[in-house]
Write an enzyme that holds these catalytic residues in place. Structure first.
Site, PDB file in Angstrom:
ATOM      1  N   THR A 115       0.632  -1.317  -0.050  1.00  0.00           N
ATOM      2  CA  THR A 115       0.206  -0.153  -0.170  1.00  0.00           C
ATOM      3  C   THR A 115       0.816   1.113   0.115  1.00  0.00           C
ATOM      4  O   THR A 115       2.351   1.305   0.211  1.00  0.00           O
ATOM      5  CB  THR A 115      -0.892   0.006   1.186  1.00  0.00           C
ATOM      6  OG1 THR A 115      -0.121   0.224   2.505  1.00  0.00           O
ATOM      7  CG2 THR A 115      -1.755  -1.217   1.275  1.00  0.00           C
ATOM      8  N   TYR A 156      19.489  -7.366  -1.277  1.00  0.00           N
ATOM      9  CA  TYR A 156      18.447  -6.738  -2.165  1.00  0.00           C
ATOM     10  C   TYR A 156      18.578  -5.448  -2.506  1.00  0.00           C
ATOM     11  O   TYR A 156      17.799  -4.897  -3.202  1.00  0.00           O
ATOM     12  CB  TYR A 156      17.256  -7.227  -1.591  1.00  0.00           C
ATOM     13  CG  TYR A 156      16.969  -8.791  -1.316  1.00  0.00           C
ATOM     14  CD1 TYR A 156      16.679  -9.565  -2.325  1.00  0.00           C
ATOM     15  CD2 TYR A 156      17.054  -9.250  -0.098  1.00  0.00           C
ATOM     16  CE1 TYR A 156      16.404 -10.823  -2.367  1.00  0.00           C
ATOM     17  CE2 TYR A 156      16.876 -10.829   0.107  1.00  0.00           C
ATOM     18  CZ  TYR A 156      16.630 -11.401  -1.119  1.00  0.00           C
ATOM     19  OH  TYR A 156      16.221 -12.600  -0.868  1.00  0.00           O
TER      20      TYR A 156
END
Length: 277
Positions: A115, A156
Site C-alpha cells: 500500500t 536486495y
C-alpha cells in the site's frame, strides 16, 4: 549448520577502549550482537530502538561485561527524537566515535500488495531514518576529525533488485548511494562511511518477520539450498565485519559496500512468491 570459528575472537582486547559507539536497532538481532561486540572490546555503547523492553535487556547484558551503556527509546524517523537522542548521548559520553545504522525493517510482498502507507513507512524508516542519523552525527565526527559510520543494508539493495522487497530494496539502494556520497565529503575529515550487505542472517527477525509471513513451511530449507555456503550467517559474523570497518585495519576503506552472503547473490534465487501474471 554453524561456522567453525568465533568471528569476534580475532580482535585485540580493549581495541575500542575509550571510544563510544551508537547502534540503532541495538536491542535485538544483529544490532544487539554489534553492541555487545563493541562493549566486549572496551567501548562505551549507546543503543537506540523503539522497544524499551528489549533495550533494557540488552543494556543489562552490556553492563554485565563491564561496559557503560545508555539505552534510549527512539523512533529514528522523527528528527526531534533523533536530535534528543544525540544530545543525551553527548551529555553522557561527550563524543560519538562510531555510528552503526542498523535499524530498519521490511515485509515480503509483491509490488501490487504494498500500500502507499506501507511503502512510505518502509522508505521512511530505512532511508530517511538513516539520513536523520547521518546528518546529525556525521558533522560532529567531522568536527572532531575522527569517526566511522557503518550502514547495515542487505543484498536486495544491489544489482539484482529486490523481488520480495520492492520498498526496502529501493530504500536501501538509496542508503548504498548515500554511503558513497557521504564517504566522498567526509574523507578529508578522517571520517569513513561504509555499508555491510548481508544475505540471510540467522535471527528471530528473519524467521518470524520475513519467512513466516510466506506461510511456506519448507522455505527455511529452500533458502538454505540457495546459499552456496550451505548455511545462514551468524549475527556475530556481521558484527565482526562491522567492527573491522570501525577498526584501524580499515583506515583506508571508505565508500565501500561489503557483501557477506555466503555467495547467495552469485547463485540461484528461489522466488519467495510467484510473480504476478
Amino acid at each position: 549448520m554453524k561456522s567453525d570459528s568465533d568471528a569476534l575472537s580475532v580482535f585485540a582486547p580493549d581495541l575500542f577502549a575509550g571510544k563510544t559507539a551508537l547502534v540503532t536497532g541495538g536491542g535485538r538481532g544483529i544490532g544487539k550482537r554489534i553492541a555487545l561486540a563493541f562493549a566486549g572490546l572496551g567501548a562505551q555503547v549507546v543503543i537506540a530502538g523503539r522497544n524499551a523492553e528489549t533495550l533494557a535487556s540488552t543494556s543489562r547484558e552490556i553492563s554485565d561485561v563491564g561496559a557503560r551503556c545508555l539505552a534510549l527509546a527512539v523512533n529514528i524517523r522523527e528528527v526531534v527524537q533523533v536530535e534528543d537522542m544525540v544530545s543525551k548521548a553527548l551529555s553522557e559520553f561527550d563524543v560519538i566515535d562510531f555510528l552503526v545504522n542498523n535499524a530498519g525493517g521490511q515485509f515480503p510482498a509483491r509490488p501490487s500488495e504494498i500500500t502507499d502507507g506501507g511503502w512510505r513507512a518502509v522508505v521512511d524508516l530505512n532511508l530517511n531514518g538513516t539520513w536523520n542519523m547521518c546528518s546529525r552525527i556525521g558533522p560532529l565526527m567531522a568536527a572532531n576529525g575522527f569517526g566511522s559510520i557503518v550502514n547495515i543494508v542487505h543484498i536486495y539493495a544491489l544489482e539484482r533488485g529486490a523481488p520480495p522487497f520492492a520498498h526496502s530494496g529501493a530504500a536501501r539502494a538509496g542508503v548504498v548511494n548515500l554511503t558513497k556520497t557521504l564517504a566522498y565529503h567526509y574523507a578529508r575529515k578522517n571520517v569513513r562511511v561504509n555499508a555491510v550487505a548481508p544475505g540471510f542472517v540467522d535471527t528471530t527477525g528473519l524467521r518470524e518477520h520475513e519467512f513466516k509471513p510466506l506461510q511456506r513451511e519448507d522455505f527455511v530449507s529452500t533458502a538454505l539450498t540457495d546459499v552456496p555456503a550451505g548455511r545462514f550467517a551468524e549475527a556475530d559474523e556481521v558484527a565482526a565485519i562491522t567492527l573491522f570497518l570501525c577498526s584501524p585495519a580499515a583506515a583506508y576503506i571508505t565508500g565501500a559496500t561489503i557483501v557477506a552472503d555466503g555467495a547467495l547473490s552469485l547463485g540461484t534465487w528461489t522466488p519467495w512468491m510467484d510473480p504476478e501474471p
